[in-house]
Write a protein that holds these residues in place. Structure first.
Motif, PDB file in Angstrom:
ATOM      1  N   GLY A 195       2.705   1.990   2.525  1.00  0.00           N
ATOM      2  CA  GLY A 195       2.924   2.275   3.944  1.00  0.00           C
ATOM      3  C   GLY A 195       4.302   1.860   4.439  1.00  0.00           C
ATOM      4  O   GLY A 195       4.991   2.639   5.099  1.00  0.00           O
ATOM      5  N   ARG A 196       4.701   0.637   4.158  1.00  0.00           N
ATOM      6  CA  ARG A 196       6.040   0.174   4.559  1.00  0.00           C
ATOM      7  C   ARG A 196       7.111   1.010   3.884  1.00  0.00           C
ATOM      8  O   ARG A 196       8.109   1.378   4.508  1.00  0.00           O
ATOM      9  CB  ARG A 196       6.252  -1.293   4.169  1.00  0.00           C
ATOM     10  N   LEU A 253       3.127   9.060  10.922  1.00  0.00           N
ATOM     11  CA  LEU A 253       4.161   8.231  11.549  1.00  0.00           C
ATOM     12  C   LEU A 253       4.660   8.848  12.853  1.00  0.00           C
ATOM     13  O   LEU A 253       5.759   8.546  13.310  1.00  0.00           O
ATOM     14  CB  LEU A 253       5.320   8.021  10.569  1.00  0.00           C
ATOM     15  N   TYR A 303       0.519   9.382   5.527  1.00  0.00           N
ATOM     16  CA  TYR A 303       0.930   8.421   6.555  1.00  0.00           C
ATOM     17  C   TYR A 303       1.358   9.163   7.814  1.00  0.00           C
ATOM     18  O   TYR A 303       2.380   9.850   7.817  1.00  0.00           O
ATOM     19  CB  TYR A 303       2.075   7.540   6.038  1.00  0.00           C
ATOM     20  N   SER A 358       0.801  -1.229   0.000  1.00  0.00           N
ATOM     21  CA  SER A 358       0.000   0.000   0.000  1.00  0.00           C
ATOM     22  C   SER A 358       0.830   1.274   0.000  1.00  0.00           C
ATOM     23  O   SER A 358       0.264   2.358   0.057  1.00  0.00           O
ATOM     24  CB  SER A 358      -0.905   0.020   1.231  1.00  0.00           C
ATOM     25  N   THR A 361       6.952   4.108   2.840  1.00  0.00           N
ATOM     26  CA  THR A 361       7.016   5.437   3.456  1.00  0.00           C
ATOM     27  C   THR A 361       7.638   5.372   4.841  1.00  0.00           C
ATOM     28  O   THR A 361       8.449   6.226   5.218  1.00  0.00           O
ATOM     29  CB  THR A 361       5.610   6.058   3.525  1.00  0.00           C
ATOM     30  N   THR A 362       7.295   4.357   5.610  1.00  0.00           N
ATOM     31  CA  THR A 362       7.843   4.199   6.963  1.00  0.00           C
ATOM     32  C   THR A 362       9.345   3.991   6.924  1.00  0.00           C
ATOM     33  O   THR A 362      10.096   4.614   7.690  1.00  0.00           O
ATOM     34  CB  THR A 362       7.149   3.032   7.690  1.00  0.00           C
TER      35      THR A 362
END
Length: 160
Positions: free
Chosen positions: A100-101, A130, A128, A98, A103-104
């Motif tokens: 998410g990983r 964080l 996101y 998605s 971006t993290t």
């Protein structure tokens, strides 16, 4: 075409890619693709081997670094990701299920360069939040700045 989310001028993220996306990425000027999505995580994803073949067919450098959701804040994973980003020709697109990983990991790797506030603000603008990482980013930054370059190199080489 999958939605591309720029985080920095030379680094963007996206959700999982389809076959046609690789030609579009090359046409948009991307030079590298990083796949964080473990093979078999979703039934409709391209295998890493297929994705690599498509990337190469379109002149893109490709790296497969699968990351499970539970591993996204592990020091070794973050360090591996930072090395990949430093080594690959830019601009780079990083993808996972998605984004998410992707971006993290980017936020953790970029916090040292951009500052924690800026990295978290960029992630937030990308959709996101964080903020939960703020304390661990500060601790990581304090540890890295307190270590000598030799200490940091030894620790990173040993996975610490």
């Amino acid at each position: 075409m999958v939605k591309i989310i720029p985080l920095e001028p030379e680094i963007s993220v996206a959700a999982k890619l389809g076959e046609a996306d690789f030609a579009e990425l090359a046409a948009r000027g991307f030079r590298s693709v990083v796949n964080l999505l473990p093979d078999g995580e979703t039934p409709d994803q391209l295998s890493s081997a297929h994705a690599e073949a498509l990337a190469r067919r379109h002149g893109l450098a490709f790296r497969y670094r699968p990351v499970m959701v539970a591993e996204v804040t592990d020091d070794e994973v973050v360090d591996d990701f930072a090395r990949l980003i430093d080594e690959l020709p830019a601009p780079i697109l990083v993808y996972c299920k998605s984004a998410g990983r992707s971006t993290t990991l980017w936020a953790q790797a970029a916090a040292g360069r951009l500052g924690i506030d800026q990295a978290l603000a960029v992630a937030r603008e990308a959709g996101y939040d964080l903020e939960v990482l703020r304390d661990s980013l500060a601790e990581r930054g304090e540890w890295l700045s307190a270590a000598t370059p030799a200490d940091a190199a030894v620790s990173m080489a040993s996975g610490g």
